[in-house]
Design an enzyme around this catalytic site. Structure first.
Site, PDB file in Angstrom:
ATOM      1  NE  ARG A 295      -4.238  -1.513   0.211  1.00  0.00           N
ATOM      2  CZ  ARG A 295      -5.294  -1.642   0.999  1.00  0.00           C
ATOM      3  NH1 ARG A 295      -5.532  -0.775   1.947  1.00  0.00           N
ATOM      4  NH2 ARG A 295      -6.137  -2.632   0.815  1.00  0.00           N
TER       5      ARG A 295
ATOM      6  NE  ARG B 116      -7.092   5.223   2.357  1.00  0.00           N
ATOM      7  CZ  ARG B 116      -7.866   4.316   2.926  1.00  0.00           C
ATOM      8  NH1 ARG B 116      -9.113   4.607   3.233  1.00  0.00           N
ATOM      9  NH2 ARG B 116      -7.393   3.118   3.212  1.00  0.00           N
TER      10      ARG B 116
ATOM     11  NE  ARG C 101      -9.666   9.000  -2.671  1.00  0.00           N
ATOM     12  CZ  ARG C 101     -10.070   8.734  -1.440  1.00  0.00           C
ATOM     13  NH1 ARG C 101     -10.170   7.478  -1.051  1.00  0.00           N
ATOM     14  NH2 ARG C 101     -10.334   9.686  -0.585  1.00  0.00           N
TER      15      ARG C 101
ATOM     16  CG  ASP D 284      -8.690  -3.220  -4.488  1.00  0.00           C
ATOM     17  OD1 ASP D 284      -8.128  -2.616  -3.557  1.00  0.00           O
ATOM     18  OD2 ASP D 284      -9.472  -4.169  -4.306  1.00  0.00           O
TER      19      ASP D 284
ATOM     20  CE1 TYR E 197     -12.818  -7.705   1.276  1.00  0.00           C
ATOM     21  CE2 TYR E 197     -11.166  -9.314   0.603  1.00  0.00           C
ATOM     22  CZ  TYR E 197     -11.550  -8.243   1.405  1.00  0.00           C
ATOM     23  OH  TYR E 197     -10.675  -7.739   2.322  1.00  0.00           O
TER      24      TYR E 197
HETATM   25  O1  CP3 Z   1       0.154   0.436  -3.213  1.00  0.00           O
HETATM   26  C1  CP3 Z   1      -0.233  -0.741  -3.334  1.00  0.00           C
HETATM   27  O2  CP3 Z   1       0.001  -1.634  -2.489  1.00  0.00           O
HETATM   28  C2  CP3 Z   1      -0.942  -1.150  -4.610  1.00  0.00           C
HETATM   29  C3  CP3 Z   1      -2.357  -1.086  -4.648  1.00  0.00           C
HETATM   30  C4  CP3 Z   1      -3.226  -2.005  -3.829  1.00  0.00           C
HETATM   31  C5  CP3 Z   1      -4.444  -1.553  -3.254  1.00  0.00           C
HETATM   32  N1  CP3 Z   1      -5.089  -2.630  -2.729  1.00  0.00           N
HETATM   33  C6  CP3 Z   1      -4.912  -0.164  -3.290  1.00  0.00           C
HETATM   34  C7  CP3 Z   1      -6.005   0.257  -2.424  1.00  0.00           C
HETATM   35  C8  CP3 Z   1      -3.126  -3.371  -3.557  1.00  0.00           C
HETATM   36  C9  CP3 Z   1      -1.999  -4.327  -3.867  1.00  0.00           C
HETATM   37  C10 CP3 Z   1      -4.325  -3.745  -2.868  1.00  0.00           C
HETATM   38  C11 CP3 Z   1      -4.625  -5.131  -2.453  1.00  0.00           C
HETATM   39  C12 CP3 Z   1      -5.845  -5.403  -1.702  1.00  0.00           C
HETATM   40  N2  CP3 Z   1      -7.080  -4.827  -1.847  1.00  0.00           N
HETATM   41  C13 CP3 Z   1      -5.955  -6.428  -0.745  1.00  0.00           C
HETATM   42  C14 CP3 Z   1      -4.853  -7.384  -0.352  1.00  0.00           C
HETATM   43  C15 CP3 Z   1      -3.888  -6.772   0.593  1.00  0.00           C
HETATM   44  C16 CP3 Z   1      -4.425  -6.526   1.970  1.00  0.00           C
HETATM   45  O3  CP3 Z   1      -4.559  -5.346   2.326  1.00  0.00           O
HETATM   46  O4  CP3 Z   1      -4.705  -7.504   2.677  1.00  0.00           O
HETATM   47  C17 CP3 Z   1      -7.272  -6.419  -0.271  1.00  0.00           C
HETATM   48  C18 CP3 Z   1      -7.843  -7.338   0.801  1.00  0.00           C
HETATM   49  C19 CP3 Z   1      -7.980  -5.410  -0.977  1.00  0.00           C
HETATM   50  C20 CP3 Z   1      -9.419  -5.049  -0.870  1.00  0.00           C
HETATM   51  C21 CP3 Z   1      -9.594  -3.668  -0.408  1.00  0.00           C
HETATM   52  N3  CP3 Z   1      -9.301  -2.545  -1.164  1.00  0.00           N
HETATM   53  C22 CP3 Z   1     -10.073  -3.217   0.838  1.00  0.00           C
HETATM   54  C23 CP3 Z   1     -10.505  -4.118   1.973  1.00  0.00           C
HETATM   55  C24 CP3 Z   1     -10.068  -1.828   0.803  1.00  0.00           C
HETATM   56  C25 CP3 Z   1     -10.597  -0.892   1.852  1.00  0.00           C
HETATM   57  C26 CP3 Z   1      -9.662  -0.743   2.982  1.00  0.00           C
HETATM   58  C27 CP3 Z   1      -9.100   0.642   3.063  1.00  0.00           C
HETATM   59  O5  CP3 Z   1      -7.918   0.762   3.370  1.00  0.00           O
HETATM   60  O6  CP3 Z   1      -9.880   1.598   2.836  1.00  0.00           O
HETATM   61  C28 CP3 Z   1      -9.540  -1.418  -0.432  1.00  0.00           C
HETATM   62  C29 CP3 Z   1      -9.336  -0.047  -0.881  1.00  0.00           C
HETATM   63  C30 CP3 Z   1      -7.981   0.328  -1.356  1.00  0.00           C
HETATM   64  N4  CP3 Z   1      -7.161  -0.435  -2.138  1.00  0.00           N
HETATM   65  C31 CP3 Z   1      -7.329   1.574  -1.111  1.00  0.00           C
HETATM   66  C32 CP3 Z   1      -6.108   1.534  -1.784  1.00  0.00           C
HETATM   67  C33 CP3 Z   1      -5.091   2.627  -1.896  1.00  0.00           C
HETATM   68  C34 CP3 Z   1      -7.934   2.736  -0.347  1.00  0.00           C
HETATM   69  C35 CP3 Z   1      -8.937   3.370  -1.266  1.00  0.00           C
HETATM   70  C36 CP3 Z   1      -9.031   4.863  -1.126  1.00  0.00           C
HETATM   71  O7  CP3 Z   1      -8.217   5.573  -1.737  1.00  0.00           O
HETATM   72  O8  CP3 Z   1      -9.952   5.284  -0.418  1.00  0.00           O
END
Ligand code: CP3
Length: 336
Positions: A21, A25, A34, A71, A144
Site C-alpha cells: 500500500r 492515502r 484520487r 485492487d 469478498y
Molecule cells: O500500493 C499498493 O500496495 C498497490 C495497490 C493495492 C491496493 N489494494 C490499493 C487500495 C493493492 C496491492 C491492494 C490489495 C488489496 N485490496 C488487498 C490485499 C492486501 C491486503 O490489504 O490484505 C485487499 C484485501 C484489498 C481489498 C480492499 N481494497 C479493501 C478491503 C479496501 C478498503 C480498505 C481501506 O484501506 O480503505 C480497499 C481499498 C484500497 N485499495 C485503497 C487503496 C489505496 C484505499 C482506497 C481509497 O483511496 O480510499
C-alpha cells in the site's frame, strides 16, 4: 534490479525494500489524484492517473519496487460482479449466488486499462526499479465475492465451504483460471514479477486451507511458469500460522510474504532451506516512528543479514502514517 536478485535467491545488502500500500492515502498527492479521478475505482481504471499514483512513492522515497496501482477486487468486477467502495466502509459487492453469473470472456476488455497502466509504468520507471503486478488469491477474492464485504469474518463463505462445496469449488476453479489469465496479461504488458495476495488464507481450517488456498495457488504458479519461464512469483498467505511450511513447499512460490505475527526465525525453521521471505515490520511501528521503530527495524535487519530478503511490512501502510517515518525507515535500511 535488486528485487529480482533477491527473488533469485541471491543475498543483496542492504535488502531491497518496498511497502504494501505504498501508494495511498498517507500521501497528499495520492489524495489529490484520487479526487481528480472522482473515485477509487475510476482511479484504478484510468491509466494516466493510476500510473501517476504508482510513481508518487517511488519519486518520494526511492523504493526498489513499484507495485501496480489497482485492487484485488477489479478482477471480480471485470467478471461481472458489482463493486463499490463506500467512503470509510471498504468494498461492497452483491453476494454471488451462481457461478454462472460470472463471465470470464468479458473480463479482458474490462481490465484492459490495467494492462495499459502496466505498459506505461514499465516505460516510465527507472530501470533499476522492479514493477510488481498482482492479483488477489482465489480464496481471498472468493471471500469478498461470496460475503459481499470484508471485515475478516466471512461467515457465508465459511458456511458454504462446508454446505455447498460444489458451488465454492466452481467459483474457485473459475477464479483460478481468470487469475492466471489476468496475471499472464500483466506479465506480457511488462510486469517484472507478480504477487498473489491471500490476505484471508488464515480463516480456513487445515483441510480447506489445502484445498482452497494451496491448491489454486499451486495451479496458478504452475500455469504462469509454464507460459512465462523464469517469472518470479511472491505468495502472501496471511495468517497461515503453522500451515506456512506446507504452503512454502507446495504452492510453487519464489518468495513468501510474512504477516506481522510471524517471527522470521520460526518461518525459516518451518520452510524449505533457501526460501526467500518478504516482510514483516509491524505497520503500527511506521505510524509510531521514533525509537520503537528504529529498534525493530535494526532487529529485523540483523535477522535477515546474509539472506536473500525483501524488506516490507507485515500488512499495508495505514493512512495515518507520517511521511517522515517512511523517509527515516529508508534511511535506516539504506544505511545498514
Ligand atoms: O500500493 C499498493 O500496495 C498497490 C495497490 C493495492 C491496493 N489494494 C490499493 C487500495 C493493492 C496491492 C491492494 C490489495 C488489496 N485490496 C488487498 C490485499 C492486501 C491486503 O490489504 O490484505 C485487499 C484485501 C484489498 C481489498 C480492499 N481494497 C479493501 C478491503 C479496501 C478498503 C480498505 C481501506 O484501506 O480503505 C480497499 C481499498 C484500497 N485499495 C485503497 C487503496 C489505496 C484505499 C482506497 C481509497 O483511496 O480510499
Amino acid at each position: 534490479m535488486k528485487l529480482l536478485q533477491a527473488l533469485n535467491g541471491e543475498p543483496v545488502w542492504p535488502p531491497p525494500v518496498w511497502l504494501m500500500r505504498q501508494a495511498g492515502r498517507y500521501l497528499p498527492e495520492y489524495r489529490a489524484t484520487r479526487a481528480q479521478a472522482g473515485d477509487f475505482i475510476r482511479l484504478c481504471l484510468n491509466p494516466a492517473l493510476a500510473t501517476e499514483v504508482t510513481l508518487q512513492p517511488i519519486r518520494k522515497f526511492g523504493f526498489d519496487a513499484a507495485i501496480l496501482f489497482s485492487d484485488i477486487l477489479i478482477l471480480p468486477m471485470a467478471l461481472g460482479q458489482g463493486l463499490r467502495f463506500a467512503e470509510g466502509e471498504g468494498p461492497r459487492l452483491p453476494p454471488l449466488q451462481y457461478s454462472a453469473d460470472l463471465d470470464p470472456a468479458r473480463a479482458p476488455a474490462i481490465y484492459g486499462p490495467v494492462m495499459e497502466t502496466v505498459r506505461r509504468l514499465r516505460a516510465e520507471l527507472p530501470p533499476q526499479t522492479a514493477l510488481i503486478g498482482f492479483a488477489g488469491g482465489p480464496a481471498t477474492v472468493a471471500c469478498y465475492m461470496l460475503d459481499g464485504e470484508g471485515g475478516g469474518d466471512f461467515p457465508r463463505t465459511r458456511r458454504l465451504a462446508y454446505e455447498q462445496p460444489g458451488f465454492v469449488s466452481d467459483v474457485l476453479n473459475l477464479l483460478t483460471e481468470a487469475t492466471t489469465a489476468y496475471l499472464s496479461a500483466q506479465i506480457e504488458a511488462g510486469a517484472d514479477c507478480v504477487m498473489l495476495f491471500e490476505s484471508w488464507a488464515g480463516i480456513f481450517p487445515a483441510p480447506q486451507f489445502r484445498e482452497l488456498v494451496i491448491g489454486p495457488n499451486k495451479r496458478i504458479t504452475a500455469a504462469l511458469k509454464a507460459k512465462h519461464p523464469g517469472i518470479k512469483i511472491i505468495g502472501f498467505p496471511r495468517l497461515a500460522g503453522l500451515m506456512l511450511g506446507e504452503y512454502a513447499r507446495e504452492a510453487g512460490m519464489d518468495a513468501i510474504g510474512l504477516d506481522t505475527v510471524t517471527d522470521i526465525e520460526n518461518a525459516i525453521a518451518a520452510c524449505p532451506p533457501g526460501t526467500v521471505f518478504q516482510g514483516n515490520l509491524d505497520p503500527l511501528l511506521l505510524k509510531l516512528g521514533g525509537k520503537a521503530m528504529e529498534e525493530a527495524v535494526l532487529k529485523l535487519l540483523a535477522k535477515v543479514k546474509n539472506r536473500p530478503h525483501i524488506f516490507n511490512l507485515g500488512h499495508g501502510i495505514t493512512p495515518d502514517v507520517p511521511e517522515a517515518n517512511v523517509a527515516r525507515l529508508m534511511e535506516i535500511i539504506r544505511g545498514a
